[in-house]
Design a protein around this motif. Structure first.
Motif, PDB file in Angstrom:
ATOM      1  N   PRO A 127       7.776 -10.322   7.800  1.00 23.19           N
ATOM      2  CA  PRO A 127       6.500 -10.197   8.514  1.00 23.19           C
ATOM      3  C   PRO A 127       5.295 -10.568   7.650  1.00 23.19           C
ATOM      4  O   PRO A 127       5.323 -10.439   6.421  1.00 23.19           O
ATOM      5  CB  PRO A 127       6.467  -8.719   8.897  1.00 23.19           C
ATOM      6  CG  PRO A 127       7.264  -8.046   7.829  1.00 23.19           C
ATOM      7  CD  PRO A 127       8.369  -9.024   7.504  1.00 23.19           C
ATOM      8  N   SER A 128       4.245 -10.993   8.309  1.00 21.98           N
ATOM      9  CA  SER A 128       3.024 -11.376   7.597  1.00 21.98           C
ATOM     10  C   SER A 128       2.432 -10.195   6.830  1.00 21.98           C
ATOM     11  O   SER A 128       1.861 -10.382   5.761  1.00 21.98           O
ATOM     12  CB  SER A 128       1.996 -11.957   8.560  1.00 21.98           C
ATOM     13  OG  SER A 128       1.612 -10.999   9.517  1.00 21.98           O
ATOM     14  N   GLU A 129       2.579  -8.987   7.345  1.00 24.36           N
ATOM     15  CA  GLU A 129       2.016  -7.829   6.645  1.00 24.36           C
ATOM     16  C   GLU A 129       2.672  -7.621   5.277  1.00 24.36           C
ATOM     17  O   GLU A 129       2.048  -7.081   4.373  1.00 24.36           O
ATOM     18  CB  GLU A 129       2.094  -6.562   7.497  1.00 24.36           C
ATOM     19  CG  GLU A 129       3.488  -6.108   7.838  1.00 24.36           C
ATOM     20  CD  GLU A 129       3.517  -4.947   8.816  1.00 24.36           C
ATOM     21  OE1 GLU A 129       2.506  -4.232   8.999  1.00 24.36           O
ATOM     22  OE2 GLU A 129       4.581  -4.737   9.406  1.00 24.36           O
ATOM     23  N   LEU A 130       3.896  -8.083   5.099  1.00 21.53           N
ATOM     24  CA  LEU A 130       4.531  -8.043   3.788  1.00 21.53           C
ATOM     25  C   LEU A 130       3.927  -9.132   2.910  1.00 21.53           C
ATOM     26  O   LEU A 130       3.519  -8.870   1.774  1.00 21.53           O
ATOM     27  CB  LEU A 130       6.050  -8.232   3.898  1.00 21.53           C
ATOM     28  CG  LEU A 130       6.784  -8.284   2.554  1.00 21.53           C
ATOM     29  CD1 LEU A 130       6.784  -6.911   1.886  1.00 21.53           C
ATOM     30  CD2 LEU A 130       8.207  -8.776   2.741  1.00 21.53           C
ATOM     31  N   HIS A 131       3.838 -10.338   3.421  1.00 25.46           N
ATOM     32  CA  HIS A 131       3.270 -11.456   2.659  1.00 25.46           C
ATOM     33  C   HIS A 131       1.831 -11.176   2.237  1.00 25.46           C
ATOM     34  O   HIS A 131       1.396 -11.616   1.179  1.00 25.46           O
ATOM     35  CB  HIS A 131       3.351 -12.750   3.469  1.00 25.46           C
ATOM     36  CG  HIS A 131       4.735 -13.289   3.571  1.00 25.46           C
ATOM     37  ND1 HIS A 131       5.264 -14.166   2.662  1.00 25.46           N
ATOM     38  CD2 HIS A 131       5.724 -13.049   4.472  1.00 25.46           C
ATOM     39  CE1 HIS A 131       6.507 -14.463   2.996  1.00 25.46           C
ATOM     40  NE2 HIS A 131       6.813 -13.788   4.086  1.00 25.46           N
ATOM     41  N   GLU A 185       8.016   0.584   2.357  1.00 25.26           N
ATOM     42  CA  GLU A 185       7.551   0.730   3.737  1.00 25.26           C
ATOM     43  C   GLU A 185       8.083  -0.421   4.594  1.00 25.26           C
ATOM     44  O   GLU A 185       8.512  -0.221   5.735  1.00 25.26           O
ATOM     45  CB  GLU A 185       6.024   0.751   3.746  1.00 25.26           C
ATOM     46  CG  GLU A 185       5.408   1.155   5.036  1.00 25.26           C
ATOM     47  CD  GLU A 185       3.889   1.273   4.941  1.00 25.26           C
ATOM     48  OE1 GLU A 185       3.283   1.486   6.002  1.00 25.26           O
ATOM     49  OE2 GLU A 185       3.319   1.133   3.840  1.00 25.26           O
ATOM     50  N   TYR A 186       8.061  -1.620   4.046  1.00 21.27           N
ATOM     51  CA  TYR A 186       8.625  -2.790   4.728  1.00 21.27           C
ATOM     52  C   TYR A 186      10.095  -2.550   5.061  1.00 21.27           C
ATOM     53  O   TYR A 186      10.539  -2.797   6.177  1.00 21.27           O
ATOM     54  CB  TYR A 186       8.456  -4.019   3.839  1.00 21.27           C
ATOM     55  CG  TYR A 186       9.438  -5.134   4.075  1.00 21.27           C
ATOM     56  CD1 TYR A 186       9.427  -5.871   5.253  1.00 21.27           C
ATOM     57  CD2 TYR A 186      10.392  -5.451   3.113  1.00 21.27           C
ATOM     58  CE1 TYR A 186      10.336  -6.911   5.466  1.00 21.27           C
ATOM     59  CE2 TYR A 186      11.287  -6.480   3.307  1.00 21.27           C
ATOM     60  CZ  TYR A 186      11.260  -7.204   4.487  1.00 21.27           C
ATOM     61  OH  TYR A 186      12.157  -8.214   4.691  1.00 21.27           O
ATOM     62  N   LEU A 187      10.854  -2.050   4.096  1.00 22.02           N
ATOM     63  CA  LEU A 187      12.282  -1.801   4.326  1.00 22.02           C
ATOM     64  C   LEU A 187      12.476  -0.776   5.438  1.00 22.02           C
ATOM     65  O   LEU A 187      13.322  -0.961   6.318  1.00 22.02           O
ATOM     66  CB  LEU A 187      12.955  -1.322   3.037  1.00 22.02           C
ATOM     67  CG  LEU A 187      14.464  -1.198   3.150  1.00 22.02           C
ATOM     68  CD1 LEU A 187      15.122  -2.575   3.026  1.00 22.02           C
ATOM     69  CD2 LEU A 187      15.009  -0.260   2.090  1.00 22.02           C
ATOM     70  N   ARG A 188      11.684   0.285   5.422  1.00 19.20           N
ATOM     71  CA  ARG A 188      11.817   1.317   6.451  1.00 19.20           C
ATOM     72  C   ARG A 188      11.411   0.801   7.834  1.00 19.20           C
ATOM     73  O   ARG A 188      12.105   1.047   8.814  1.00 19.20           O
ATOM     74  CB  ARG A 188      10.999   2.555   6.065  1.00 19.20           C
ATOM     75  CG  ARG A 188      11.585   3.311   4.883  1.00 19.20           C
ATOM     76  CD  ARG A 188      10.868   4.622   4.598  1.00 19.20           C
ATOM     77  NE  ARG A 188       9.451   4.475   4.286  1.00 19.20           N
ATOM     78  CZ  ARG A 188       8.968   4.150   3.083  1.00 19.20           C
ATOM     79  NH1 ARG A 188       9.793   3.908   2.084  1.00 19.20           N
ATOM     80  NH2 ARG A 188       7.664   4.055   2.890  1.00 19.20           N
ATOM     81  N   ARG A 189      10.318   0.060   7.913  1.00 19.15           N
ATOM     82  CA  ARG A 189       9.793  -0.407   9.206  1.00 19.15           C
ATOM     83  C   ARG A 189      10.573  -1.581   9.802  1.00 19.15           C
ATOM     84  O   ARG A 189      10.772  -1.652  10.998  1.00 19.15           O
ATOM     85  CB  ARG A 189       8.355  -0.876   9.054  1.00 19.15           C
ATOM     86  CG  ARG A 189       7.347   0.186   9.023  1.00 19.15           C
ATOM     87  CD  ARG A 189       5.978  -0.462   9.138  1.00 19.15           C
ATOM     88  NE  ARG A 189       4.937   0.451   8.733  1.00 19.15           N
ATOM     89  CZ  ARG A 189       3.666   0.123   8.704  1.00 19.15           C
ATOM     90  NH1 ARG A 189       3.279  -1.090   9.045  1.00 19.15           N
ATOM     91  NH2 ARG A 189       2.779   1.001   8.340  1.00 19.15           N
ATOM     92  N   MET A 227      12.318  -3.237  -2.895  1.00 18.67           N
ATOM     93  CA  MET A 227      11.862  -4.234  -3.873  1.00 18.67           C
ATOM     94  C   MET A 227      12.729  -5.491  -3.785  1.00 18.67           C
ATOM     95  O   MET A 227      12.225  -6.610  -3.793  1.00 18.67           O
ATOM     96  CB  MET A 227      11.910  -3.673  -5.297  1.00 18.67           C
ATOM     97  CG  MET A 227      11.038  -2.470  -5.537  1.00 18.67           C
ATOM     98  SD  MET A 227       9.323  -2.896  -5.697  1.00 18.67           S
ATOM     99  CE  MET A 227       8.563  -1.282  -5.506  1.00 18.67           C
ATOM    100  N   PHE A 228      14.035  -5.287  -3.694  1.00 22.39           N
ATOM    101  CA  PHE A 228      14.958  -6.421  -3.633  1.00 22.39           C
ATOM    102  C   PHE A 228      14.786  -7.192  -2.321  1.00 22.39           C
ATOM    103  O   PHE A 228      14.652  -8.416  -2.315  1.00 22.39           O
ATOM    104  CB  PHE A 228      16.405  -5.933  -3.788  1.00 22.39           C
ATOM    105  CG  PHE A 228      17.386  -7.030  -4.066  1.00 22.39           C
ATOM    106  CD1 PHE A 228      17.629  -7.443  -5.370  1.00 22.39           C
ATOM    107  CD2 PHE A 228      18.079  -7.650  -3.039  1.00 22.39           C
ATOM    108  CE1 PHE A 228      18.542  -8.456  -5.642  1.00 22.39           C
ATOM    109  CE2 PHE A 228      18.987  -8.678  -3.301  1.00 22.39           C
ATOM    110  CZ  PHE A 228      19.225  -9.067  -4.612  1.00 22.39           C
ATOM    111  N   MET A 229      14.747  -6.473  -1.206  1.00 22.15           N
ATOM    112  CA  MET A 229      14.622  -7.138   0.096  1.00 22.15           C
ATOM    113  C   MET A 229      13.267  -7.826   0.219  1.00 22.15           C
ATOM    114  O   MET A 229      13.175  -8.928   0.763  1.00 22.15           O
ATOM    115  CB  MET A 229      14.840  -6.125   1.220  1.00 22.15           C
ATOM    116  CG  MET A 229      14.817  -6.714   2.602  1.00 22.15           C
ATOM    117  SD  MET A 229      16.151  -7.896   2.910  1.00 22.15           S
ATOM    118  CE  MET A 229      15.631  -8.571   4.491  1.00 22.15           C
ATOM    119  N   ALA A 230      12.211  -7.201  -0.289  1.00 21.74           N
ATOM    120  CA  ALA A 230      10.890  -7.836  -0.241  1.00 21.74           C
ATOM    121  C   ALA A 230      10.895  -9.126  -1.049  1.00 21.74           C
ATOM    122  O   ALA A 230      10.343 -10.139  -0.617  1.00 21.74           O
ATOM    123  CB  ALA A 230       9.821  -6.874  -0.769  1.00 21.74           C
TER     124      ALA A 230
END
Length: 116
Positions: free
Chosen positions: A28-32, A40-44, A11-14
């Motif tokens: 990455p665009s998939e986060l945006h 999942e973003y943090l793990r990937r 949550m913080f990193m996103a």
């Protein structure tokens, strides 16, 4: 559940990535586009951690000042507080939207404190 440990950090990193405080290769665009969850973003994309090389100077300064207080306050966010443990918090965009309010307030406090 090991993935649950990625939720609060994710949550913080996103939030950092979505607010221009992560290096381009860590936003990455998939986060945006909300195609992946913050955890999942943090793990990937971040190997389950926040490292200084992933962030801009502002991102690093804010993280240094705010991450520990964020961890202390994370459990007070209403969507998180309803669970017996912060590790039960769902890794969803609905959770992120509530947690982002806390991070945004902390960022505003930090900016005021540094005169920014």
């Amino acid at each position: 559940m090991p993935a649950a440990a990625s939720t609060h950090i994710g949550m913080f990193m996103a939030w950092l990535a979505l607010h221009g405080m992560a290096q381009p290769d860590h936003a990455p665009s998939e986060l945006h586009e909300r195609m992946i969850t913050p955890g999942e973003y943090l793990r990937r994309h971040c190997v389950d951690q926040i490292d200084p090389f992933m962030l801009t100077d502002t991102g690093n300064a804010f993280t240094s000042a705010a991450y520990r207080p964020y961890l202390r306050r994370f459990g007070d966010v209403p969507v998180v507080a309803r669970y017996d443990s912060t590790y039960e918090t769902p890794d969803t965009w609905e959770t992120y939207d509530e947690v982002a309010i806390l991070i945004e307030a902390m960022y505003d406090e930090w900016r005021s404190a540094i005169g920014g």
